[in-house]
Structures are given as structure tokens and as C-alpha cells.
Scaffold this motif. Structure first.
Motif, PDB file in Angstrom:
ATOM      1  N   GLY A  36      72.535  43.955  76.502  1.00  0.00           N
ATOM      2  CA  GLY A  36      73.887  44.377  76.173  1.00  0.00           C
ATOM      3  C   GLY A  36      73.951  45.615  75.300  1.00  0.00           C
ATOM      4  O   GLY A  36      75.025  45.970  74.801  1.00  0.00           O
ATOM      5  N   ILE A  37      72.801  46.295  75.098  1.00  0.00           N
ATOM      6  CA  ILE A  37      72.757  47.500  74.274  1.00  0.00           C
ATOM      7  C   ILE A  37      73.103  48.707  75.129  1.00  0.00           C
ATOM      8  O   ILE A  37      72.571  48.875  76.230  1.00  0.00           O
ATOM      9  CB  ILE A  37      71.366  47.691  73.633  1.00  0.00           C
ATOM     10  N   ALA A  38      73.988  49.546  74.628  1.00  0.00           N
ATOM     11  CA  ALA A  38      74.415  50.727  75.380  1.00  0.00           C
ATOM     12  C   ALA A  38      73.222  51.579  75.791  1.00  0.00           C
ATOM     13  O   ALA A  38      72.278  51.770  75.013  1.00  0.00           O
ATOM     14  CB  ALA A  38      75.395  51.551  74.553  1.00  0.00           C
ATOM     15  N   THR A  39      73.282  52.113  77.010  1.00  0.00           N
ATOM     16  CA  THR A  39      72.192  52.958  77.516  1.00  0.00           C
ATOM     17  C   THR A  39      72.236  54.339  76.877  1.00  0.00           C
ATOM     18  O   THR A  39      71.196  54.942  76.609  1.00  0.00           O
ATOM     19  CB  THR A  39      72.300  53.093  79.042  1.00  0.00           C
ATOM     20  N   ILE A  40      73.438  54.850  76.639  1.00  0.00           N
ATOM     21  CA  ILE A  40      73.635  56.186  76.084  1.00  0.00           C
ATOM     22  C   ILE A  40      74.120  56.064  74.641  1.00  0.00           C
ATOM     23  O   ILE A  40      75.040  55.288  74.360  1.00  0.00           O
ATOM     24  CB  ILE A  40      74.652  56.996  76.914  1.00  0.00           C
ATOM     25  N   HIS A  41      73.515  56.852  73.746  1.00  0.00           N
ATOM     26  CA  HIS A  41      73.910  56.797  72.328  1.00  0.00           C
ATOM     27  C   HIS A  41      74.226  58.198  71.823  1.00  0.00           C
ATOM     28  O   HIS A  41      73.861  58.552  70.699  1.00  0.00           O
ATOM     29  CB  HIS A  41      72.788  56.215  71.466  1.00  0.00           C
ATOM     30  N   GLU A  42      74.905  58.998  72.595  1.00  0.00           N
ATOM     31  CA  GLU A  42      75.161  60.361  72.177  1.00  0.00           C
ATOM     32  C   GLU A  42      76.401  60.924  72.856  1.00  0.00           C
ATOM     33  O   GLU A  42      76.992  60.286  73.718  1.00  0.00           O
ATOM     34  CB  GLU A  42      73.953  61.246  72.442  1.00  0.00           C
ATOM     35  N   VAL A  43      76.781  62.130  72.431  1.00  0.00           N
ATOM     36  CA  VAL A  43      77.930  62.825  73.015  1.00  0.00           C
ATOM     37  C   VAL A  43      77.446  63.604  74.223  1.00  0.00           C
ATOM     38  O   VAL A  43      76.499  64.389  74.135  1.00  0.00           O
ATOM     39  CB  VAL A  43      78.580  63.779  71.989  1.00  0.00           C
ATOM     40  N   CYS A  44      78.112  63.397  75.352  1.00  0.00           N
ATOM     41  CA  CYS A  44      77.659  63.975  76.621  1.00  0.00           C
ATOM     42  C   CYS A  44      78.818  64.635  77.367  1.00  0.00           C
ATOM     43  O   CYS A  44      79.991  64.457  77.027  1.00  0.00           O
ATOM     44  CB  CYS A  44      77.065  62.891  77.515  1.00  0.00           C
ATOM     45  N   ILE A  45      78.445  65.378  78.398  1.00  0.00           N
ATOM     46  CA  ILE A  45      79.399  65.906  79.371  1.00  0.00           C
ATOM     47  C   ILE A  45      78.965  65.419  80.742  1.00  0.00           C
ATOM     48  O   ILE A  45      77.789  65.563  81.117  1.00  0.00           O
ATOM     49  CB  ILE A  45      79.452  67.444  79.348  1.00  0.00           C
ATOM     50  N   TYR A  46      79.907  64.820  81.484  1.00  0.00           N
ATOM     51  CA  TYR A  46      79.622  64.449  82.871  1.00  0.00           C
ATOM     52  C   TYR A  46      80.451  65.322  83.803  1.00  0.00           C
ATOM     53  O   TYR A  46      81.666  65.436  83.656  1.00  0.00           O
ATOM     54  CB  TYR A  46      79.927  62.977  83.160  1.00  0.00           C
ATOM     55  N   PHE A  47      79.760  65.921  84.788  1.00  0.00           N
ATOM     56  CA  PHE A  47      80.459  66.723  85.795  1.00  0.00           C
ATOM     57  C   PHE A  47      79.674  66.685  87.096  1.00  0.00           C
ATOM     58  O   PHE A  47      78.450  66.818  87.108  1.00  0.00           O
ATOM     59  CB  PHE A  47      80.631  68.175  85.325  1.00  0.00           C
ATOM     60  N   GLU A  48      80.383  66.481  88.150  1.00  0.00           N
ATOM     61  CA  GLU A  48      79.904  66.400  89.526  1.00  0.00           C
ATOM     62  C   GLU A  48      78.879  65.290  89.722  1.00  0.00           C
ATOM     63  O   GLU A  48      79.214  64.230  90.185  1.00  0.00           O
ATOM     64  CB  GLU A  48      79.347  67.727  90.036  1.00  0.00           C
ATOM     65  N   ASP A  49      77.622  65.514  89.410  1.00  0.00           N
ATOM     66  CA  ASP A  49      76.622  64.466  89.611  1.00  0.00           C
ATOM     67  C   ASP A  49      75.629  64.378  88.466  1.00  0.00           C
ATOM     68  O   ASP A  49      74.568  63.777  88.615  1.00  0.00           O
ATOM     69  CB  ASP A  49      75.866  64.694  90.936  1.00  0.00           C
ATOM     70  N   SER A  50      75.975  64.962  87.314  1.00  0.00           N
ATOM     71  CA  SER A  50      75.012  65.026  86.212  1.00  0.00           C
ATOM     72  C   SER A  50      75.661  64.704  84.877  1.00  0.00           C
ATOM     73  O   SER A  50      76.778  65.148  84.601  1.00  0.00           O
ATOM     74  CB  SER A  50      74.385  66.424  86.133  1.00  0.00           C
ATOM     75  N   PHE A  86      74.981  65.460  81.033  1.00  0.00           N
ATOM     76  CA  PHE A  86      74.221  66.352  80.174  1.00  0.00           C
ATOM     77  C   PHE A  86      74.443  66.001  78.704  1.00  0.00           C
ATOM     78  O   PHE A  86      75.510  65.508  78.330  1.00  0.00           O
ATOM     79  CB  PHE A  86      74.654  67.806  80.372  1.00  0.00           C
ATOM     80  N   ARG A  87      73.454  66.300  77.873  1.00  0.00           N
ATOM     81  CA  ARG A  87      73.676  66.254  76.426  1.00  0.00           C
ATOM     82  C   ARG A  87      74.723  67.308  76.089  1.00  0.00           C
ATOM     83  O   ARG A  87      74.587  68.483  76.439  1.00  0.00           O
ATOM     84  CB  ARG A  87      72.368  66.534  75.681  1.00  0.00           C
ATOM     85  N   GLY A  88      75.766  66.903  75.374  1.00  0.00           N
ATOM     86  CA  GLY A  88      76.905  67.791  75.154  1.00  0.00           C
ATOM     87  C   GLY A  88      76.554  69.080  74.461  1.00  0.00           C
ATOM     88  O   GLY A  88      77.055  70.153  74.823  1.00  0.00           O
ATOM     89  N   ASN A  89      75.693  69.024  73.447  1.00  0.00           N
ATOM     90  CA  ASN A  89      75.370  70.223  72.690  1.00  0.00           C
ATOM     91  C   ASN A  89      74.297  71.092  73.342  1.00  0.00           C
ATOM     92  O   ASN A  89      73.830  72.054  72.745  1.00  0.00           O
ATOM     93  CB  ASN A  89      74.964  69.866  71.253  1.00  0.00           C
ATOM     94  N   ARG A  90      73.933  70.749  74.574  1.00  0.00           N
ATOM     95  CA  ARG A  90      73.010  71.577  75.356  1.00  0.00           C
ATOM     96  C   ARG A  90      73.715  72.238  76.546  1.00  0.00           C
ATOM     97  O   ARG A  90      73.065  72.897  77.362  1.00  0.00           O
ATOM     98  CB  ARG A  90      71.870  70.707  75.882  1.00  0.00           C
ATOM     99  N   THR A  91      75.010  72.055  76.610  1.00  0.00           N
ATOM    100  CA  THR A  91      75.742  72.366  77.833  1.00  0.00           C
ATOM    101  C   THR A  91      76.639  73.581  77.669  1.00  0.00           C
ATOM    102  O   THR A  91      77.156  73.856  76.587  1.00  0.00           O
ATOM    103  CB  THR A  91      76.591  71.144  78.242  1.00  0.00           C
TER     104      THR A  91
END
Length: 345
Positions: free
Chosen positions: A146-160, A162-167
Motif C-alpha cells: 500500500g506504499i505509493a510508487t511515486i514520491h515526488e513532483v512529476c509531469i505526465y504527458f502523452e506516454d511518459s 518525468f521528474r518535474g524539475n528535470r522537465t
């Protein structure tokens, strides 16, 4: 029976939150009930979905630091009530907002996913449907414990994902609007979700969320180009209230060796202006001292930003200056990763 996951949608504005008025043809904002009408598949997700919206919704070109603080406060207030958060946002400044939130939300143990669309949600070929549905599914994803898979700020677009601060936004026309040039996707989406566990940040400390709400925008971007004049550089480096500069240099961190340019930089650094060197190139990193044309920058006191994006460099400076840290501490932290925003070489 597994506990139902819950996701909060935060509507800030942008194309994804718009639809055409059938009478006038003009775009107008939607509430979540209207979004449900356009995306009936939301009912098929076994996820509790709630929403909160900015009033009024804003175009992303109008986004300011106080809007980032508002988003952070919503997340802070609702953090214990939801398993993940999806932020609907215009694409033009999405990378700035995702970068800023990555620094502002310390000790994240839940996913914060920005998404948007190139076409309004009511249009036949809109990309909003896939982007929103997939963002919600990823925001609710967890392991067998039950632990979240993602623990960060992200951007999702189309099929990917990304780490938000790398985008950064790379295209104003295609649905594939964003890229993370110097860091691999966290998730590639096809028939299955392919999580890159080696690249996803792992929050192993389990500390409580800490929200930073002080941002200092007294920063300028100085982009070099052949023929840039001393008057232009002097005007930027002597702007009222200026405290830091993101210097967009050539290639691996190179700049003109003209004496006036060196003198301008040296004088600014001596006034405690922090100058961070990042490359204008999409791919690669600043390597100060690699070429003779970067030695003067080092000598003047300019520091390396390695492979920081412009968006990450700017928002990281806003965050660190807002913390009222000593100048030398800020310089040190600007050359070290705080939340995976850079790779030092």
C-alpha cells in the motif's frame, strides 16, 4: 478487500480545463462535473476522485510564485486525506511550476503529478483524456504493502512520467510536448506501466511533509548571444533588488573572454550577486574549466549549475533565497542536488 485509493484533482486552469462554448465557439472553463461528462471513463476507475479549483482559473502564462504557494497550501491542507494529487495546469509554465513545487514540498511520500493538454478537453482529438486518466492511475499506484510508487513532483504527458524539475516544454504543436533531456522517464506508459525503479526517488526517511512558502523572485536570466553589449549586461546585473542571475552560456559553460564582460561579472559577484552558469543546450552539462572560454567565469566567481534546466535553476534560487540562507550556503546548495534536480560531474 483492498482499501479504495483516493486522488485529489487541483484545477488551476489551462487548455485541459477548457471546452468550446457550443453557441459562441469560444473556450470557457469547466468544472469537474463537466469534465466527468467529457470523460465518462472516470467512473470506471476504482478510485475516489475529488476536486478543488482555483477561482478564477488562470492561464499558465499568468502564473506567479503566489500561485505555487496556493497549490502547496492546498496539498498541505489535504495531504493526509488523499493518496495522490493531480494538478491540471497550462503547458506554457508547467515545468516552472513543477520545479518550484519540488523544492517547496520537502519529504514527499506521495505523488504530485502535473498534467495538461494541447487540445481542449471537449475536442474530438483531445489529448486531455489520456493524460488525465493515466495521471490519476499513476497517482493512485502503490506496491503490495500500500506504499505509493511515486514520491515526488512529476509531469505526465502523452506516454511518459518525468521528474518535474528535470522537465522542459519542447513543442507547442505536438502532443509529445515535454522532454527530460538529462534524466530518464520515471514511467513509460504503453499497454503496461513500466516503472523505472532505479530512477524514481525513494523517500526512505518517512519524515512528515514540510512546506516551504517563502519564495524570493529577485532573479534575472542572462542569455548570452554573439553581439550582446556591455550596456545590456550591465543593465541586467545592476537591476534594482537583484540577488541572483541564471547565466545561460554556450556549450559546456563557455562565454566571451572580453574584458568588459569579465569585469561586469566580477563586480556583480563582489556585490554578493549569485551567478549560476547553465548551458543553453538541451542535452549536456556545464563543465567549467574544460575550455579556456569558461576559465574567466570561474575566476569571476560564477558557480556551475551543471545540468540544471532553466526552470529548475530559477525556482531553486527562488526557494533558497526565500530561506534567507547565507550567500555561501546558497552557493554550495546550488551546486548540490536537493531533490534530484541535477547531476554533478
Amino acid at each position: 478487500m483492498p482499501i479504495q485509493k483516493s486522488v485529489l484533482l487541483i484545477f488551476t486552469g489551462g487548455t485541459i480545463s477548457m471546452a468550446e462554448d457550443p453557441q459562441t465557439g469560444a473556450l470557457k472553463p469547466l468544472d469537474f462535473n463537466r469534465v466527468r461528462e467529457f470523460i465518462p471513463e472516470l467512473k470506471l476507475l476504482e478510485i475516489q476522485i475529488d476536486s478543488v479549483a482555483f477561482n478564477p482559473l488562470i492561464d499558465s502564462s499568468d502564473v506567479q510564485p503566489h500561485h505555487w504557494i496556493k497549490i502547496a497550501e492546498i496539498i498541505e491542507d489535504k495531504y493526509e486525506d488523499y493518496d495522490g494529487f493531480v494538478i491540471l495546469h497550462g503547458t506554457d509554465t508547467m515545468a516552472y511550476s513543477a520545479s518550484a513545487l519540488s523544492f517547496m514540498l520537502e519529504n514527499l511520500s506521495k505523488p504530485i503529478i502535473f498534467t495538461g493538454a494541447q487540445l481542449p478537453i471537449g475536442m474530438l482529438r483531445t489529448d486531455a483524456k489520456e493524460n488525465l486518466l493515466t495521471s490519476i492511475e499513476i497517482a493512485a499506484n502503490s506496491d503490495k504493502n500500500g506504499i505509493a510508487t511515486i514520491h515526488e513532483v512529476c509531469i505526465y504527458f502523452e506516454d511518459s512520467l518525468f521528474r518535474g524539475n528535470r522537465t522542459t516544454k519542447k513543442n507547442a504543436e505536438l502532443f509529445n510536448a515535454f522532454a527530460s533531456y538529462n534524466y530518464p522517464p520515471l514511467v513509460k506508459v504503453g499497454v503496461h506501466f513500466n516503472f523505472s525503479n532505479t530512477h524514481i526517488h525513494q523517500n526512505i526517511q518517512h519524515k512528515p511533509l514540510k512546506v516551504h512558502k517563502q519564495l524570493n523572485p529577485n532573479i534575472a536570466i542572462l542569455k548570452l548571444f554573439p553581439g550582446i553589449t556591455a550596456q545590456t549586461v550591465h543593465a541586467i546585473l545592476n537591476a534594482d533588488g537583484l540577488q541572483a542571475v541564471v547565466l545561460e552560456s554556450y556549450g559546456a559553460g563557455n562565454a566571451s573572454r572580453q574584458q568588459w564582460f569579465y569585469d561586469c561579472l566580477t563586480e556583480a559577484v563582489n556585490r554578493d550577486i549569485i551567478i549560476v552558469n547553465i548551458t543553453q543546450c538541451n542535452v549536456g552539462s556545464v563543465q567549467m574549466g574544460l575550455y579556456e572560454t569558461s576559465l574567466n567565469l570561474q575566476k569571476a566567481g560564477v558557480i556551475s549549475g551543471f545540468d540544471l534546466t532553466t526552470e529548475a535553476a530559477l525556482t531553486k534560487l527562488m526557494f533558497l533565497l526565500g530561506e534567507n540562507l547565507p550567500i555561501e550556503v546558497i552557493k554550495t546548495k546550488m551546486q548540490q542536488p536537493v531533490v534530484g534536480e541535477m547531476t554533478c560531474i
